[in-house]
Design an enzyme around this catalytic site. Structure first.
Site, mmCIF file in Angstrom:
data_model
loop_
_atom_site.group_PDB
_atom_site.id
_atom_site.type_symbol
_atom_site.label_atom_id
_atom_site.label_comp_id
_atom_site.label_asym_id
_atom_site.label_seq_id
_atom_site.Cartn_x
_atom_site.Cartn_y
_atom_site.Cartn_z
ATOM 1 N N HIS A 101 0.974 -1.242 0.103
ATOM 2 C CA HIS A 101 -0.148 -0.724 -0.054
ATOM 3 C C HIS A 101 0.770 1.643 -0.241
ATOM 4 O O HIS A 101 1.645 0.929 0.295
ATOM 5 C CB HIS A 101 -0.819 0.072 1.284
ATOM 6 C CG HIS A 101 -2.128 -0.933 1.268
ATOM 7 N ND1 HIS A 101 -3.191 -0.872 2.344
ATOM 8 C CD2 HIS A 101 -2.219 -1.846 0.416
ATOM 9 C CE1 HIS A 101 -4.143 -1.717 1.286
ATOM 10 N NE2 HIS A 101 -3.409 -2.102 0.646
ATOM 11 N N GLU A 141 1.010 4.009 1.775
ATOM 12 C CA GLU A 141 1.973 4.642 2.518
ATOM 13 C C GLU A 141 2.802 3.399 3.580
ATOM 14 O O GLU A 141 3.738 3.892 4.314
ATOM 15 C CB GLU A 141 1.020 4.321 3.651
ATOM 16 C CG GLU A 141 -0.996 5.530 3.801
ATOM 17 C CD GLU A 141 -1.020 4.913 3.156
ATOM 18 O OE1 GLU A 141 -1.186 3.702 2.870
ATOM 19 O OE2 GLU A 141 -2.480 5.019 3.490
ATOM 20 N N CYS A 167 -5.344 2.481 5.996
ATOM 21 C CA CYS A 167 -6.201 1.054 6.357
ATOM 22 C C CYS A 167 -6.629 1.211 7.733
ATOM 23 O O CYS A 167 -4.787 1.107 7.838
ATOM 24 C CB CYS A 167 -6.135 0.011 5.296
ATOM 25 S SG CYS A 167 -4.700 -0.476 4.957
ATOM 26 N N CYS A 176 -1.753 0.083 7.370
ATOM 27 C CA CYS A 176 -0.970 0.772 6.904
ATOM 28 C C CYS A 176 -1.155 1.763 8.755
ATOM 29 O O CYS A 176 -0.239 2.549 9.098
ATOM 30 C CB CYS A 176 -1.487 1.902 5.588
ATOM 31 S SG CYS A 176 -1.361 1.132 4.850
#
Lengths: 163, 163
Positions: free
Chosen positions: B60, B62, B90, B93
């Site tokens: 992801h 991040e 999320c 993250c």
């Protein structure tokens, strides 16, 4: 392959995660955590904590095991796999597990055991449920004109690969 | 450097995360998400979603930005840094951010915006607070004799590097 493993199998695989944790912690790789991903009766991915030795705060055992399994199986989804972890996954690892969508998770120690050994898992579990403005790390939602444009583009993208 | 950025600065950096998201989504790298790590007024790490192009469900924006910043700064802690993300992190993250301990987090879209675009963030936020036995992925704590041995070893390890 789709059945749930028996107690003896679960303990066998959990002991493997503990051995991974112990061996690599003693080598100075990182914290005392290990994890494996199992498909059928085969270990398809393994991981151990490598935060301090690789300067990667995301290199937790479960994240490493998932990455390893996905590399080996050439997929970003672990539908028919089981994750075994020496300790209850922290929120980051639980998120990683959910995104990879295995069929089950078994773990030996709990988040409280981890907290007793000096790890922040339980603290992060408590933070994650707070409204963002009440978190201990300053967190702010800053919307502005056009901030959703990438989602609009995504929804209209004909060849998007969903995950 | 330790002060909180003004509204204009926040929007400038958030727009950079949106540009990262857009550019890389259009290239087919993955979902429409971007993130950067900023120290003082300098971008020290950047990331965008690469889940589907790298077969890594943990890739992801991040997580990628944090790993990039930690590589660049040669540390596993981002104490004096700020994380900017195109969307609310999320749980995975957010966990990664907490483990890297930056001083602040700013994001443009919310988890609901992400859910509207077809992403599971909100679902995972709901799952994470459930008792493990009530989760939609079968999850079980299986303690047994000696399962805490790695934590005991860790606590007695004189040269352990805490994180």
């Amino acid at each position: 392959m789709s059945s749930i493993p028996d107690a003896q199998t679960i303990q066998k695989f959990l002991n493997i995660t503990l051995d991974l944790a112990e061996k690599n912690m003693l080598k100075g790789k990182g914290g005392p955590f290990g994890a494996i991903v199992v498909q059928g009766d085969k270990i398809v991915g393994e991981g151990f904590n490598q935060v301090t030795s690789t300067n990667d705060p995301t290199a937790h055992a479960e994240v490493q095991a998932i990455r390893d399994a996905c590399r080996n199986l050439k997929t970003f989804q672990l539908d028919d796999c089981i994750v075994y972890a020496s300790c209850e996954p922290c929120p980051m690892c639980l998120g990683a597990i959910y995104w990879s969508r295995p069929k089950a998770i078994y773990f030996a120690s709990t988040r409280q055991d981890a907290a007793d050994a000096g790890f922040d898992d339980d603290f992060i579990y408590k933070e994650i449920v707070l409204p963002v403005e009440k978190r201990s790390i300053l967190t702010r939602n800053v919307p502005f004109d056009g901030h959703k444009r990438v989602f609009e583009l995504w929804k209209s993208k004909q060849d998007r690969v969903e995950y």
